[in-house]
Design an enzyme around this catalytic site. Structure first.
Site, PDB file in Angstrom:
ATOM      1  N   HIS A  61       0.886  -1.176   0.000  1.00  0.00           N
ATOM      2  CA  HIS A  61       0.000   0.000   0.000  1.00  0.00           C
ATOM      3  C   HIS A  61       0.923   1.225   0.000  1.00  0.00           C
ATOM      4  O   HIS A  61       1.571   1.498   1.013  1.00  0.00           O
ATOM      5  CB  HIS A  61      -0.866   0.024   1.259  1.00  0.00           C
ATOM      6  CG  HIS A  61      -1.756  -1.177   1.413  1.00  0.00           C
ATOM      7  ND1 HIS A  61      -3.082  -1.188   1.038  1.00  0.00           N
ATOM      8  CD2 HIS A  61      -1.507  -2.404   1.921  1.00  0.00           C
ATOM      9  CE1 HIS A  61      -3.614  -2.371   1.315  1.00  0.00           C
ATOM     10  NE2 HIS A  61      -2.674  -3.136   1.842  1.00  0.00           N
ATOM     11  N   PHE A  62       0.988   1.931  -1.118  1.00  0.00           N
ATOM     12  CA  PHE A  62       1.898   3.084  -1.202  1.00  0.00           C
ATOM     13  C   PHE A  62       1.167   4.421  -1.100  1.00  0.00           C
ATOM     14  O   PHE A  62       1.761   5.480  -1.273  1.00  0.00           O
ATOM     15  CB  PHE A  62       2.758   3.004  -2.469  1.00  0.00           C
ATOM     16  CG  PHE A  62       3.887   1.983  -2.372  1.00  0.00           C
ATOM     17  CD1 PHE A  62       4.230   1.393  -1.177  1.00  0.00           C
ATOM     18  CD2 PHE A  62       4.623   1.644  -3.502  1.00  0.00           C
ATOM     19  CE1 PHE A  62       5.278   0.466  -1.092  1.00  0.00           C
ATOM     20  CE2 PHE A  62       5.676   0.720  -3.438  1.00  0.00           C
ATOM     21  CZ  PHE A  62       6.001   0.129  -2.231  1.00  0.00           C
ATOM     22  N   ARG A  63      -0.158   4.384  -0.864  1.00  0.00           N
ATOM     23  CA  ARG A  63      -0.916   5.544  -0.339  1.00  0.00           C
ATOM     24  C   ARG A  63      -1.061   6.731  -1.273  1.00  0.00           C
ATOM     25  O   ARG A  63      -1.557   7.767  -0.831  1.00  0.00           O
ATOM     26  CB  ARG A  63      -0.282   6.044   0.971  1.00  0.00           C
ATOM     27  CG  ARG A  63      -0.001   4.997   2.024  1.00  0.00           C
ATOM     28  CD  ARG A  63      -1.249   4.310   2.483  1.00  0.00           C
ATOM     29  NE  ARG A  63      -1.049   3.519   3.697  1.00  0.00           N
ATOM     30  CZ  ARG A  63      -1.864   2.560   4.085  1.00  0.00           C
ATOM     31  NH1 ARG A  63      -2.922   2.229   3.364  1.00  0.00           N
ATOM     32  NH2 ARG A  63      -1.654   1.899   5.196  1.00  0.00           N
ATOM     33  N   ASN A  93      -6.694   0.811  -2.184  1.00  0.00           N
ATOM     34  CA  ASN A  93      -7.402   1.600  -1.165  1.00  0.00           C
ATOM     35  C   ASN A  93      -6.686   2.910  -0.878  1.00  0.00           C
ATOM     36  O   ASN A  93      -6.358   3.239   0.256  1.00  0.00           O
ATOM     37  CB  ASN A  93      -7.595   0.785   0.121  1.00  0.00           C
ATOM     38  CG  ASN A  93      -6.289   0.290   0.712  1.00  0.00           C
ATOM     39  OD1 ASN A  93      -5.289   0.138   0.009  1.00  0.00           O
ATOM     40  ND2 ASN A  93      -6.281   0.025   2.001  1.00  0.00           N
ATOM     41  N   HIS A 178      -9.084 -10.039   0.067  1.00  0.00           N
ATOM     42  CA  HIS A 178      -8.913  -9.888   1.523  1.00  0.00           C
ATOM     43  C   HIS A 178     -10.068 -10.638   2.150  1.00  0.00           C
ATOM     44  O   HIS A 178     -11.222 -10.247   2.003  1.00  0.00           O
ATOM     45  CB  HIS A 178      -8.941  -8.403   1.902  1.00  0.00           C
ATOM     46  CG  HIS A 178      -8.794  -8.166   3.381  1.00  0.00           C
ATOM     47  ND1 HIS A 178      -7.743  -7.458   3.910  1.00  0.00           N
ATOM     48  CD2 HIS A 178      -9.547  -8.557   4.431  1.00  0.00           C
ATOM     49  CE1 HIS A 178      -7.872  -7.418   5.239  1.00  0.00           C
ATOM     50  NE2 HIS A 178      -8.967  -8.076   5.576  1.00  0.00           N
ATOM     51  N   HIS A 231      -2.688 -12.623   2.398  1.00  0.00           N
ATOM     52  CA  HIS A 231      -2.285 -12.701   3.817  1.00  0.00           C
ATOM     53  C   HIS A 231      -3.122 -13.678   4.648  1.00  0.00           C
ATOM     54  O   HIS A 231      -3.870 -13.268   5.544  1.00  0.00           O
ATOM     55  CB  HIS A 231      -2.229 -11.326   4.477  1.00  0.00           C
ATOM     56  CG  HIS A 231      -3.346 -10.360   4.162  1.00  0.00           C
ATOM     57  ND1 HIS A 231      -4.643 -10.742   4.021  1.00  0.00           N
ATOM     58  CD2 HIS A 231      -3.325  -9.017   3.967  1.00  0.00           C
ATOM     59  CE1 HIS A 231      -5.386  -9.687   3.772  1.00  0.00           C
ATOM     60  NE2 HIS A 231      -4.606  -8.625   3.720  1.00  0.00           N
ATOM     61  N   ASP A 302       2.430  -6.948   2.565  1.00  0.00           N
ATOM     62  CA  ASP A 302       1.311  -6.096   3.007  1.00  0.00           C
ATOM     63  C   ASP A 302       1.854  -4.810   3.630  1.00  0.00           C
ATOM     64  O   ASP A 302       1.382  -4.372   4.689  1.00  0.00           O
ATOM     65  CB  ASP A 302       0.369  -6.835   3.970  1.00  0.00           C
ATOM     66  CG  ASP A 302      -0.935  -6.072   4.167  1.00  0.00           C
ATOM     67  OD1 ASP A 302      -1.179  -5.086   3.436  1.00  0.00           O
ATOM     68  OD2 ASP A 302      -1.708  -6.449   5.057  1.00  0.00           O
ATOM     69  N   HIS A 306       1.389   3.624   8.455  1.00  0.00           N
ATOM     70  CA  HIS A 306       0.616   4.681   9.103  1.00  0.00           C
ATOM     71  C   HIS A 306       1.599   5.459   9.972  1.00  0.00           C
ATOM     72  O   HIS A 306       2.568   4.879  10.475  1.00  0.00           O
ATOM     73  CB  HIS A 306      -0.478   4.084   9.998  1.00  0.00           C
ATOM     74  CG  HIS A 306      -1.497   3.268   9.256  1.00  0.00           C
ATOM     75  ND1 HIS A 306      -2.494   3.841   8.500  1.00  0.00           N
ATOM     76  CD2 HIS A 306      -1.674   1.929   9.155  1.00  0.00           C
ATOM     77  CE1 HIS A 306      -3.249   2.886   7.970  1.00  0.00           C
ATOM     78  NE2 HIS A 306      -2.755   1.709   8.330  1.00  0.00           N
ATOM     79  N   GLY A 321      -2.177  -1.876  10.193  1.00  0.00           N
ATOM     80  CA  GLY A 321      -1.187  -1.947   9.120  1.00  0.00           C
ATOM     81  C   GLY A 321       0.187  -1.579   9.620  1.00  0.00           C
ATOM     82  O   GLY A 321       0.332  -0.806  10.583  1.00  0.00           O
TER      83      GLY A 321
HETATM   84  O1  DOR Z   1      -3.693  -4.044   8.206  1.00  0.00           O
HETATM   85  C1  DOR Z   1      -4.065  -3.709   7.095  1.00  0.00           C
HETATM   86  N1  DOR Z   1      -3.747  -2.492   6.604  1.00  0.00           N
HETATM   87  N2  DOR Z   1      -4.791  -4.549   6.369  1.00  0.00           N
HETATM   88  C2  DOR Z   1      -5.406  -4.158   5.237  1.00  0.00           C
HETATM   89  O2  DOR Z   1      -6.149  -4.912   4.682  1.00  0.00           O
HETATM   90  C3  DOR Z   1      -5.239  -2.780   4.738  1.00  0.00           C
HETATM   91  C4  DOR Z   1      -3.999  -2.174   5.242  1.00  0.00           C
HETATM   92  C5  DOR Z   1      -3.956  -0.677   5.021  1.00  0.00           C
HETATM   93  O3  DOR Z   1      -4.206  -0.234   3.908  1.00  0.00           O
HETATM   94  O4  DOR Z   1      -3.661   0.048   5.983  1.00  0.00           O
END
Ligand code: DOR
Length: 437
Positions: A61-63, A93, A178, A231, A302, A306, A321
């Site tokens: 997830h590179f946001r 996402n 997921h 996962h 994964d 954050h 995450g």
């Molecule tokens: O822990 C998680 N963080 N699981 C996920 O499915 C999404 C991810 C996130 O995007 O922070």
């Protein structure tokens, strides 16, 4: 004449380990054998090192766009390169979600400008786009469809079987899921609040995962659609997955193989919080069985950064995450050093596996005609993973202070050295992965 010659290393080839040189021209592997240094513009002295096919991380997830205080494609891919990863697949996402052709094309264009490694992006399934995914999954730079069957970070969710069925009937590539049951997650919301983060694996319990995976397997069988379960964390899912290998592939994360409850929550608090959760030793033993027996197909980090401020919120309002793209290779090499898996199985899980599961062209194998993607490692290097080494914008890793044996020394993407001895090299020049459709 070779652009690059990797000289004197131990190479992990399809024929096994071999002390051979590898010649690169036009970004591809053009010779393997005893090769003459005078034939090369640049010679990389790989003596004492192991040369692996480039490591692929198929879950990051590179946001970007929208959440770039946590990460962006530039920082996330730099973190990947420093960790020995040559290709990443990125999750939908973001904000906005990657759920249309325009939003996918935006990410691909952005990554062409800023990515240090090769890349592809998942398109997110929604109740609205469910019938049009077949047209989206074949677009340039798309690694396939990702379906959140249970809610996690962000708003993507397809929880009703009738909508999951619509997703499975649209298109034909393998769908990445997921797998946690939304109804059970909602029932359990608010429970255990007084217990703190140590109850995270109880809130999102084994039954959440097993219920969802059982439902997905039934739908896969009904529609004939191939699925990839992301996962996997529970002992209960493993026999179900084993019984359905004709349609199902699956992934395990290094952190689920390395950390265990309750200790990880007592030591790391909400930094250990992710979905699906890190569980106790019984589940971890089942995951290692899946590694050793050949059942599991790929490893994925994964990587889900954050900020520390966000993580400081009290559980369960704290986000789930943890970062991981930079620590995947060192953690797993340390497991190789400690005898939990062979180097060959690590290569199978990180290059041949993703190539087979997702149908990557010219990647996943050290062979003539393939992309010259290499993860060069020193199996004897003793190093310490630290927050300071981490290049992720979040600035922390749950493995801060961990001593490991085995370390990535160079990352080479289509013949371009992008990392050497812990420093980025050259410029961001990543390209989209091509797939068999
Ligand atoms: O822990 C998680 N963080 N699981 C996920 O499915 C999404 C991810 C996130 O995007 O922070």
């Amino acid at each position: 004449m070779f652009e690059l010659l990797l000289k004197g290393g131990t190479c992990l080839t399809p024929s096994g380990r071999a002390e051979v040189d590898v010649g690169v021209s036009g970004g591809r592997i053009t010779a393997i054998g005893a090769l003459d240094s005078s034939q090369a513009k640049t010679v990389f002295d790989a003596k004492g090192l192991h040369v692996l096919p480039g490591v692929v991380d198929p879950q990051c997830h590179f946001r970007e766009p929208g959440l770039t205080h946590k990460e962006d494609i530039g920082s996330g891919s730099a973190s990947a390169a420093l960790g020995g990863v040559t290709t990443f697949f990125e999750m939908p996402n973001t904000h906005p979600n990657t759920d249309s052709a325009e939003r996918l094309a935006w990410k691909v264009a952005r990554a062409r400008e800023t990515s240090w490694t090769d890349f592809a992006f998942f398109v997110g399934a929604t109740n609205e786009n469910a019938d049009t995914l077949g047209a989206l999954e074949v677009l340039e730079g798309c690694s396939g469809v990702k379906m959140f069957c249970g809610s996690s970070t962000g708003t993507l969710l397809v929880d009703k079987p009738e909508n999951q069925r619509r997703v499975m009937k649209s298109g034909r590539r393998r769908i990445s899921c997921h797998s946690e049951d939304e109804a059970r997650l909602q029932e359990r919301k608010g429970m255990f609040a007084d217990q703190g983060v140590v109850a995270h694996p109880e809130l999102r319990d084994e039954e959440c995962a097993v219920l969802s995976t059982r439902n997905l397997l039934a739908l896969a069988r009904e529609t004939g659609r191939r699925l990839h379960i992301l996962h996997v964390t529970t002992a209960g899912e493993i026999p179900l997955l084993e019984a359905n290998k004709d349609l199902i592939t699956f992934e395990i994360c290094p952190q689920h193989l390395t950390l265990a409850a309750p200790g990880c929550y007592e030591r790391l608090g909400t930094l250990a919080q992710m979905n699906p959760p890190i569980r106790d030793g019984r589940h971890q033993a089942a995951l290692w069985h899946a590694v050793r027996s050949g059942l599991v197909d790929v490893l994925g980090s994964d990587h889900a950064p954050h900020s520390l401020e966000e993580k400081a919120k009290p559980w369960p309002t704290s986000p789930s995450g943890m970062p991981g793209v930079q620590t995947l290779v060192p953690l797993m090499l340390n497991h190789v050093h400690e005898g939990r898996l062979s180097l060959e199985r690590f290569v199978d899980l990180t290059s041949a596996g993703p190539a087979r599961v997702f149908g990557m062209r010219r990647k996943g194998r050290m062979a003539l005609g393939y992309d010259a993607d290499f993860t060069v490692v020193d199996l004897n290097a003793k190093r310490t993973i630290t927050n300071g080494w981490s290049k992720s914008k979040c600035g922390w890793t749950p493995f801060d202070g961990m001593q490991v044996t085995g370390w990535p020394i160079a990352t080479i993407v289509r013949g371009n050295m992008v990392m050497r001895e812990g420093a980025l090299q050259g410029a961001a020049s990543g390209q989209p992965v091509q797939f068999d459709l």
